[in-house]
Design a protein around this motif. Sequence first.
Motif, PDB file in Angstrom:
ATOM      1  N   PRO A 139      -7.216  -5.793  -1.735  1.00 48.87           N
ATOM      2  CA  PRO A 139      -8.228  -6.802  -2.056  1.00 48.87           C
ATOM      3  C   PRO A 139      -8.007  -8.139  -1.375  1.00 48.87           C
ATOM      4  CG  PRO A 139      -6.674  -6.617  -3.847  1.00 48.87           C
ATOM      5  CD  PRO A 139      -6.284  -5.567  -2.848  1.00 48.87           C
ATOM      6  N   SER A 140      -6.800  -8.376  -0.854  1.00 52.45           N
ATOM      7  CA  SER A 140      -6.523  -9.684  -0.258  1.00 52.45           C
ATOM      8  C   SER A 140      -5.259  -9.611   0.574  1.00 52.45           C
ATOM      9  CB  SER A 140      -6.355 -10.754  -1.341  1.00 52.45           C
ATOM     10  OG  SER A 140      -5.214 -10.466  -2.143  1.00 52.45           O
ATOM     11  N   VAL A 141      -5.087 -10.600   1.449  1.00 53.46           N
ATOM     12  CA  VAL A 141      -3.828 -10.811   2.150  1.00 53.46           C
ATOM     13  C   VAL A 141      -3.451 -12.279   1.946  1.00 53.46           C
ATOM     14  CG1 VAL A 141      -4.193  -9.004   3.865  1.00 53.46           C
ATOM     15  CG2 VAL A 141      -5.035 -11.320   4.313  1.00 53.46           C
ATOM     16  N   GLY A 142      -2.177 -12.579   2.172  1.00 53.79           N
ATOM     17  CA  GLY A 142      -1.737 -13.951   2.007  1.00 53.79           C
ATOM     18  C   GLY A 142      -1.050 -14.229   0.696  1.00 53.79           C
ATOM     19  N   SER A 143      -0.860 -13.197  -0.159  1.00 52.94           N
ATOM     20  CA  SER A 143      -0.175 -13.429  -1.427  1.00 52.94           C
ATOM     21  C   SER A 143       0.473 -12.134  -1.891  1.00 52.94           C
ATOM     22  CB  SER A 143      -1.151 -13.977  -2.477  1.00 52.94           C
ATOM     23  OG  SER A 143      -2.253 -13.103  -2.645  1.00 52.94           O
ATOM     24  N   TYR A 144       0.094 -11.658  -3.095  1.00 50.20           N
ATOM     25  CA  TYR A 144       0.745 -10.519  -3.744  1.00 50.20           C
ATOM     26  C   TYR A 144       0.815  -9.298  -2.843  1.00 50.20           C
ATOM     27  CZ  TYR A 144       1.755  -7.100  -7.459  1.00 50.20           C
ATOM     28  OH  TYR A 144       2.325  -6.120  -8.236  1.00 50.20           O
ATOM     29  N   PHE A 145      -0.321  -8.932  -2.229  1.00 51.72           N
ATOM     30  CA  PHE A 145      -0.377  -7.666  -1.507  1.00 51.72           C
ATOM     31  C   PHE A 145       0.310  -7.718  -0.144  1.00 51.72           C
ATOM     32  CE2 PHE A 145      -3.316  -6.331  -4.744  1.00 51.72           C
ATOM     33  CZ  PHE A 145      -3.088  -4.958  -4.814  1.00 51.72           C
ATOM     34  N   ASP A 146       0.753  -8.887   0.296  1.00 49.73           N
ATOM     35  CA  ASP A 146       1.474  -8.947   1.567  1.00 49.73           C
ATOM     36  C   ASP A 146       2.735  -8.080   1.530  1.00 49.73           C
ATOM     37  OD1 ASP A 146      -0.454 -10.671   2.371  1.00 49.73           O
ATOM     38  OD2 ASP A 146       0.897 -12.275   2.988  1.00 49.73           O
ATOM     39  N   GLU A 147       3.469  -8.143   0.413  1.00 45.03           N
ATOM     40  CA  GLU A 147       4.689  -7.345   0.311  1.00 45.03           C
ATOM     41  C   GLU A 147       4.377  -5.863   0.170  1.00 45.03           C
ATOM     42  OE1 GLU A 147       8.066  -8.753  -2.009  1.00 45.03           O
ATOM     43  OE2 GLU A 147       6.989 -10.639  -2.331  1.00 45.03           O
ATOM     44  N   VAL A 148       3.283  -5.525  -0.506  1.00 44.54           N
ATOM     45  CA  VAL A 148       2.864  -4.128  -0.591  1.00 44.54           C
ATOM     46  C   VAL A 148       2.558  -3.604   0.813  1.00 44.54           C
ATOM     47  CG1 VAL A 148       1.151  -2.512  -1.509  1.00 44.54           C
ATOM     48  CG2 VAL A 148       1.953  -4.427  -2.930  1.00 44.54           C
ATOM     49  N   ILE A 149       1.807  -4.400   1.580  1.00 45.00           N
ATOM     50  CA  ILE A 149       1.474  -4.018   2.953  1.00 45.00           C
ATOM     51  C   ILE A 149       2.746  -3.853   3.774  1.00 45.00           C
ATOM     52  CG2 ILE A 149       0.343  -4.763   5.083  1.00 45.00           C
ATOM     53  CD1 ILE A 149      -1.674  -6.280   3.280  1.00 45.00           C
ATOM     54  N   ALA A 150       3.689  -4.770   3.607  1.00 41.72           N
ATOM     55  CA  ALA A 150       4.944  -4.688   4.360  1.00 41.72           C
ATOM     56  C   ALA A 150       5.692  -3.402   4.041  1.00 41.72           C
ATOM     57  CB  ALA A 150       5.817  -5.906   4.061  1.00 41.72           C
ATOM     58  N   GLY A 151       5.685  -3.005   2.768  1.00 40.22           N
ATOM     59  CA  GLY A 151       6.347  -1.764   2.386  1.00 40.22           C
ATOM     60  C   GLY A 151       5.693  -0.550   3.015  1.00 40.22           C
ATOM     61  N   VAL A 152       4.358  -0.513   2.974  1.00 44.23           N
ATOM     62  CA  VAL A 152       3.643   0.591   3.597  1.00 44.23           C
ATOM     63  C   VAL A 152       3.886   0.605   5.099  1.00 44.23           C
ATOM     64  CG1 VAL A 152       1.371   1.597   4.061  1.00 44.23           C
ATOM     65  CG2 VAL A 152       1.846   0.605   1.815  1.00 44.23           C
ATOM     66  N   ARG A 153       3.828  -0.564   5.686  1.00 42.96           N
ATOM     67  CA  ARG A 153       3.961  -0.656   7.151  1.00 42.96           C
ATOM     68  C   ARG A 153       5.332  -0.181   7.620  1.00 42.96           C
ATOM     69  NH1 ARG A 153       2.502  -6.120  10.620  1.00 42.96           N
ATOM     70  NH2 ARG A 153       2.528  -5.163  12.696  1.00 42.96           N
ATOM     71  N   SER A 154       6.391  -0.604   6.927  1.00 41.45           N
ATOM     72  CA  SER A 154       7.735  -0.193   7.340  1.00 41.45           C
ATOM     73  C   SER A 154       7.918   1.309   7.176  1.00 41.45           C
ATOM     74  CB  SER A 154       8.797  -0.949   6.537  1.00 41.45           C
ATOM     75  OG  SER A 154       8.763  -0.589   5.170  1.00 41.45           O
ATOM     76  N   ALA A 155       7.363   1.865   6.081  1.00 42.68           N
ATOM     77  CA  ALA A 155       7.475   3.304   5.868  1.00 42.68           C
ATOM     78  C   ALA A 155       6.675   4.081   6.902  1.00 42.68           C
ATOM     79  CB  ALA A 155       7.002   3.660   4.463  1.00 42.68           C
ATOM     80  N   ALA A 156       5.497   3.579   7.240  1.00 42.63           N
ATOM     81  CA  ALA A 156       4.671   4.252   8.248  1.00 42.63           C
ATOM     82  C   ALA A 156       5.355   4.219   9.607  1.00 42.63           C
ATOM     83  CB  ALA A 156       3.304   3.587   8.323  1.00 42.63           C
ATOM     84  N   THR A 157       5.949   3.081   9.953  1.00 44.12           N
ATOM     85  CA  THR A 157       6.651   2.961  11.233  1.00 44.12           C
ATOM     86  C   THR A 157       7.829   3.931  11.296  1.00 44.12           C
ATOM     87  OG1 THR A 157       6.026   0.630  11.449  1.00 44.12           O
ATOM     88  CG2 THR A 157       7.916   1.384  12.740  1.00 44.12           C
ATOM     89  N   ALA A 158       8.593   4.012  10.196  1.00 45.08           N
ATOM     90  CA  ALA A 158       9.736   4.917  10.157  1.00 45.08           C
ATOM     91  C   ALA A 158       9.309   6.370  10.311  1.00 45.08           C
ATOM     92  CB  ALA A 158      10.499   4.732   8.847  1.00 45.08           C
ATOM     93  N   ALA A 159       8.124   6.693   9.805  1.00 42.24           N
ATOM     94  CA  ALA A 159       7.644   8.073   9.862  1.00 42.24           C
ATOM     95  C   ALA A 159       6.872   8.381  11.130  1.00 42.24           C
ATOM     96  CB  ALA A 159       6.757   8.353   8.641  1.00 42.24           C
ATOM     97  N   GLY A 160       6.605   7.366  11.942  1.00 42.49           N
ATOM     98  CA  GLY A 160       5.851   7.587  13.174  1.00 42.49           C
ATOM     99  C   GLY A 160       4.361   7.682  12.973  1.00 42.49           C
ATOM    100  N   ALA A 161       3.869   7.157  11.856  1.00 42.17           N
ATOM    101  CA  ALA A 161       2.433   7.225  11.563  1.00 42.17           C
ATOM    102  C   ALA A 161       1.743   5.915  11.941  1.00 42.17           C
ATOM    103  CB  ALA A 161       2.208   7.526  10.085  1.00 42.17           C
ATOM    104  N   ARG A 162       0.444   5.990  12.144  1.00 38.48           N
ATOM    105  CA  ARG A 162      -0.373   4.811  12.451  1.00 38.48           C
ATOM    106  C   ARG A 162      -1.009   4.310  11.157  1.00 38.48           C
ATOM    107  NH1 ARG A 162      -6.273   5.165  14.359  1.00 38.48           N
ATOM    108  NH2 ARG A 162      -6.852   3.013  14.872  1.00 38.48           N
ATOM    109  N   LEU A 163      -0.984   2.989  10.945  1.00 42.78           N
ATOM    110  CA  LEU A 163      -1.562   2.378   9.759  1.00 42.78           C
ATOM    111  C   LEU A 163      -2.775   1.552  10.136  1.00 42.78           C
ATOM    112  CD1 LEU A 163      -1.264   1.790   6.687  1.00 42.78           C
ATOM    113  CD2 LEU A 163       0.103  -0.210   7.318  1.00 42.78           C
TER     114      LEU A 163
END
Length: 359
Positions: free
Chosen positions: A86-110
């Motif tokens: 629903p937004s960036v710049g606050s709460y969900f930034d860390e959620v996005i970071a978690g997804v992004r790091s996991a996707a990168t480790a798995a070789g997936a595109r986000l």
Amino acid sequence: MGISGEERRRLIVTAIGELGGQVRLTDLAERLSIPAVTVRRDVAALADAGRVTRSHGYVSLERSPSDRLAGLNGTAAGLTVGLLVPSVGSYFDEVIAGVRSAATAAGARLVLGIAPYGAGDDRTQVEQLLESGAQGLLLAPGLLPGLDPADCAWLDSLPVPAVLVERRSPTPDGPGSQLDTVGSDHRDGVFRALRHFAGLGHRDVVLAARSDSWTAEEVRAGYVEGMRLLDMEPLPVLDTLGPGGGTSSDPVGLARGIAEAVADGARAVLVHNDQDAIQLPPLLRALGLGVPDDVALIAYDDVFAALAAPPLTAVAPPKRAVGEAAFALLLRRLTSGLDLPAHRTSLLPTLRVRTSCGG
């Protein structure tokens, strides 16, 4: 003099790592010259704490979701995952970071989509994610109690696997009720804050909270439940959006509401969220109230709370871990080929104690 249980468990974890990450319990006991029954008891405690994994006489170190995904490159490479927030710049930034790091480790595109609170364009954004090639979806849509089920019926007809992130269907049979969910246990987080207040001697605790998000609804419900569990009487909630509603908070009006509650005997306030809480100390000081001398404050979210003056004690949902765990679950659905039951995964927040509560 014998070593403490904590020191024994530290030695056990170190030894497991030195022995390659997986070791027989009997070998571990022999290496450390500790009775096998003591090792089994300590390993059980470490497993309960999530630090090791036991299996048929063996013990291994527990790995993070990113570590577990790192070995899946051959399976996940080429996969595209869509993430709706629903937004960036606050709460969900860390959620996005978690997804992004996991996707990168798995070789997936986000691929990221943003559907702001109240905009009503969740479905449009999801369609765009699908058009971009998303083979799986991580979704934080605008699910709130009282929502017309027809507005979210599309959740039950998605053409690809999906996981709800920091969301849950408002009713057991509502839209998206059969989807996997991964999120923070916000009611537990609120209880931790209330228990901390109670430990400092506060019996009259005010909740100041928003009313326009899933987290806000869970915080409000957790406040009522937590106060009753602690045998304390819930007080009227101060809506940080003010009497007119809308999407912008009213910090001056909130400070006045807190001052009125203090005049009635309250000395502790839990504020959802950081952005509203961080504005309060100077506004309360202008009303003759100091933090923490006259009012003890706890913020909910812990995005900016440590930067306040004074630094705010805060409930910290495990935002990054939620993102990692949600991606891991979705990837399992996409790659395992198994007919898995629906998962309901709740991760517990922590309470980070700083200056704003005194004590």
